[in-house]
Each structure stands twice: as C-alpha cells, then as structure tokens.
Design a protein around this motif. Sequence first.
Motif, PDB file in Angstrom:
ATOM      1  N   VAL A 116      41.864  34.429  47.258  1.00  0.00           N
ATOM      2  CA  VAL A 116      42.025  33.928  45.888  1.00  0.00           C
ATOM      3  C   VAL A 116      40.714  33.347  45.360  1.00  0.00           C
ATOM      4  O   VAL A 116      40.378  33.489  44.173  1.00  0.00           O
ATOM      5  N   HIS A 117      39.954  32.707  46.239  1.00  0.00           N
ATOM      6  CA  HIS A 117      38.654  32.177  45.801  1.00  0.00           C
ATOM      7  C   HIS A 117      37.736  33.321  45.362  1.00  0.00           C
ATOM      8  O   HIS A 117      36.969  33.192  44.403  1.00  0.00           O
ATOM      9  N   SER A 118      37.812  34.456  46.044  1.00  0.00           N
ATOM     10  CA  SER A 118      36.990  35.616  45.649  1.00  0.00           C
ATOM     11  C   SER A 118      37.422  36.146  44.284  1.00  0.00           C
ATOM     12  O   SER A 118      36.576  36.609  43.493  1.00  0.00           O
ATOM     13  N   LEU A 119      38.718  36.084  43.998  1.00  0.00           N
ATOM     14  CA  LEU A 119      39.203  36.503  42.680  1.00  0.00           C
ATOM     15  C   LEU A 119      38.606  35.623  41.587  1.00  0.00           C
ATOM     16  O   LEU A 119      38.280  36.103  40.495  1.00  0.00           O
ATOM     17  N   GLU A 120      38.455  34.358  41.893  1.00  0.00           N
ATOM     18  CA  GLU A 120      37.880  33.431  40.921  1.00  0.00           C
ATOM     19  C   GLU A 120      36.441  33.824  40.568  1.00  0.00           C
ATOM     20  O   GLU A 120      35.984  33.576  39.451  1.00  0.00           O
ATOM     21  N   HIS A 121      35.767  34.465  41.500  1.00  0.00           N
ATOM     22  CA  HIS A 121      34.383  34.890  41.264  1.00  0.00           C
ATOM     23  C   HIS A 121      34.299  36.233  40.537  1.00  0.00           C
ATOM     24  O   HIS A 121      33.206  36.695  40.236  1.00  0.00           O
ATOM     25  N   GLY A 122      35.439  36.863  40.286  1.00  0.00           N
ATOM     26  CA  GLY A 122      35.443  38.128  39.552  1.00  0.00           C
ATOM     27  C   GLY A 122      35.650  39.355  40.413  1.00  0.00           C
ATOM     28  O   GLY A 122      35.461  40.487  39.938  1.00  0.00           O
ATOM     29  N   ALA A 123      36.040  39.177  41.683  1.00  0.00           N
ATOM     30  CA  ALA A 123      36.238  40.315  42.585  1.00  0.00           C
ATOM     31  C   ALA A 123      37.592  40.985  42.360  1.00  0.00           C
ATOM     32  O   ALA A 123      38.553  40.357  41.906  1.00  0.00           O
ATOM     33  N   VAL A 124      37.632  42.278  42.692  1.00  0.00           N
ATOM     34  CA  VAL A 124      38.879  43.045  42.676  1.00  0.00           C
ATOM     35  C   VAL A 124      39.349  43.163  44.127  1.00  0.00           C
ATOM     36  O   VAL A 124      38.590  43.598  44.997  1.00  0.00           O
ATOM     37  N   TRP A 125      40.599  42.814  44.344  1.00  0.00           N
ATOM     38  CA  TRP A 125      41.170  42.849  45.697  1.00  0.00           C
ATOM     39  C   TRP A 125      42.224  43.951  45.760  1.00  0.00           C
ATOM     40  O   TRP A 125      43.246  43.883  45.075  1.00  0.00           O
ATOM     41  N   ILE A 126      41.948  44.989  46.562  1.00  0.00           N
ATOM     42  CA  ILE A 126      42.919  46.067  46.760  1.00  0.00           C
ATOM     43  C   ILE A 126      43.674  45.796  48.051  1.00  0.00           C
ATOM     44  O   ILE A 126      43.068  45.640  49.116  1.00  0.00           O
TER      45      ILE A 126
ATOM     46  N   GLU B 264      41.091  52.783  36.547  1.00  0.00           N
ATOM     47  CA  GLU B 264      40.970  52.204  35.208  1.00  0.00           C
ATOM     48  C   GLU B 264      41.023  50.678  35.282  1.00  0.00           C
ATOM     49  O   GLU B 264      40.252  49.976  34.612  1.00  0.00           O
ATOM     50  N   PHE B 265      41.931  50.182  36.109  1.00  0.00           N
ATOM     51  CA  PHE B 265      42.069  48.729  36.283  1.00  0.00           C
ATOM     52  C   PHE B 265      40.780  48.129  36.858  1.00  0.00           C
ATOM     53  O   PHE B 265      40.293  47.100  36.373  1.00  0.00           O
ATOM     54  N   ILE B 266      40.235  48.773  37.886  1.00  0.00           N
ATOM     55  CA  ILE B 266      38.997  48.286  38.498  1.00  0.00           C
ATOM     56  C   ILE B 266      37.864  48.282  37.482  1.00  0.00           C
ATOM     57  O   ILE B 266      37.097  47.311  37.359  1.00  0.00           O
ATOM     58  N   LYS B 267      37.733  49.377  36.743  1.00  0.00           N
ATOM     59  CA  LYS B 267      36.641  49.512  35.761  1.00  0.00           C
ATOM     60  C   LYS B 267      36.712  48.444  34.680  1.00  0.00           C
ATOM     61  O   LYS B 267      35.682  47.906  34.251  1.00  0.00           O
ATOM     62  N   ASP B 268      37.917  48.120  34.240  1.00  0.00           N
ATOM     63  CA  ASP B 268      38.080  47.202  33.116  1.00  0.00           C
ATOM     64  C   ASP B 268      38.071  45.719  33.516  1.00  0.00           C
ATOM     65  O   ASP B 268      37.924  44.858  32.633  1.00  0.00           O
ATOM     66  N   THR B 269      38.253  45.407  34.796  1.00  0.00           N
ATOM     67  CA  THR B 269      38.385  44.000  35.193  1.00  0.00           C
ATOM     68  C   THR B 269      37.285  43.499  36.131  1.00  0.00           C
ATOM     69  O   THR B 269      37.005  42.297  36.160  1.00  0.00           O
ATOM     70  N   ARG B 270      36.687  44.386  36.894  1.00  0.00           N
ATOM     71  CA  ARG B 270      35.705  43.970  37.909  1.00  0.00           C
ATOM     72  C   ARG B 270      34.592  43.141  37.280  1.00  0.00           C
ATOM     73  O   ARG B 270      34.012  43.525  36.264  1.00  0.00           O
ATOM     74  N   ILE B 271      34.332  41.991  37.851  1.00  0.00           N
ATOM     75  CA  ILE B 271      33.298  41.029  37.440  1.00  0.00           C
ATOM     76  C   ILE B 271      33.680  40.286  36.152  1.00  0.00           C
ATOM     77  O   ILE B 271      33.601  39.055  36.095  1.00  0.00           O
ATOM     78  N   VAL B 272      34.091  41.027  35.105  1.00  0.00           N
ATOM     79  CA  VAL B 272      34.353  40.381  33.807  1.00  0.00           C
ATOM     80  C   VAL B 272      35.567  39.461  33.848  1.00  0.00           C
ATOM     81  O   VAL B 272      35.714  38.584  32.985  1.00  0.00           O
TER      82      VAL B 272
END
Length: 269
Positions: free
Chosen positions: A163-173, A230-238
Amino acid sequence: MSMSTPGPERVPSTVKAGKTTGQGKPPSGAKKTGPAAKKTTPAKKAAAGGKGRKPITPVKVGGGRPWGPIIVIGVVALVALGIIGFGVFSVVQGSRSWEDKVADIKGVVNYRAQKNPQIDARDHKDGTLSYVTSPPVGGAHNATPQNCTGDVYDAPIANEHAVHSLEHGAVWITYKQGLPADQVATLAKKVQGKDYEFMSPYAGLDKNVSVQVWGYQLKTDDVNDPRIDEFIKDTRIVAALEPGISCSGGNTTTGPVTAAANGTSMGGS
C-alpha cells in the motif's frame, strides 16, 4: 453623152445587238432574264427545306467526366480530413485528466469517490493492519514501501508494504494463486523492467487478476484483457499521492510484515 445604168439598190446591213449597248453589255437598269435570273438565295433554299442537299450528321462530342482526377482528389480530401480529425481527437484526449480517462474504462471501481476514511488514511503504522478491500487500494501502511521497479514476486507480499508503494504512484498487479504458468508469464511481461510497477500472487483473490493503484481497482478473469494495459497506462505514476518519490530501496522480501523490514523507511504522512 453617155448615161450609166443604175445598179442594184444597196440595202444598209444591220447588226443584231440583242438589246445591248455598243460594248455588248446590257443597258443599266435592264431587267435580267435567263438562267441568271432564276438563282435562289441560300435563305430561300433553307426556307424551301434545303431540297437537294444532303443532311448533315451531327458530330458526337464525348461528355464523360474525368473520373480519375476526381477519385484522386476525393481520396486526398478524405486523408486530409482523417489527419485533421485525428489531430483534434488527440488534442481533446490530451487535455483530459487521467481521472476522466480511467472513468471511461469499464469495470474500474473508484474508491476515492467513496471518501472512506479507512481507505483515505495515509498514516504509518507498524505490525499487521486490516484493509477495506482485498487487495487493498489505500489506507494506513508500513513506513517501508515494497520495492516497485518492475519487480515480479513469486510469493505473496505484505499488504502493508504494498500500500505504501501505491501511495508513491506504483501499479500493483496481483493474480490468483495457482494461475497457469503461461498466464503468469503474460502478466509478468507487463511489469518486468518498468519502474513504478510490481506484481505478486494474492491469496483468496476472487478473480484471476486484480490491478490497483491508490484508490482505483480493476478485476478480470482474462490475463489478456486490454483493459489491464489501458488501466496501467492511464494511472501509473500520475495516481501518486506522494509524487516524485522513488520506487527503489524498498522492501524486497515476500511473506507477512515483520518488525524488521528489509528496506528503508520513506517519508510521507
């Protein structure tokens, strides 16, 4: 005195002039007679129906359209319109926010919109934590994030680090345990070598695949579902709540959270 006998009487000879002058021309003003007087003017002949003249066959002039140039012009016009249309579409798409783009992906759940305090919490806590969703998409978490520089883990990892990685903008598969190896490999190709992405199996997953960033989640049974990319492209980092913080130097172990994590505690709430 002799007297001569008179001879025959002379008769003056006459010349038949036929009503001409001494020059052989008819006098001026004289009425024309003969064949010359019978000539008919062209106008009269036309009025008489052109008797004696062959009918003129009209010449057919080709009136076909030049289809070759017309088709070429039409194709060029269509291509130009297509380029202009694509340009306008690209500008419009480029001006849209990433949240709007994600909203267009069917099946994505927007947990940010729920304003759930347990999901919105961002404080650091030690030990095992409970989460609203499975896998979690936000909430309190461990001070050390999970390493997310294209890492593919072969066993479940701690939610608290992830969850901490998600806070930094990571995508978790995440994927269901026991998923066939070829399907796992398909998912791994989406992650390997890509910063701000990581992947791991997840116990008790209700779908074959679940992809999440902070506050958003997409689940599917098909590893080839185009919505994943599509999900990865639109959400990763941003999607980061703490943008600009590196995904390296975090926890690299699998298994539940421990008191002494293998990684560095990183800043945040």
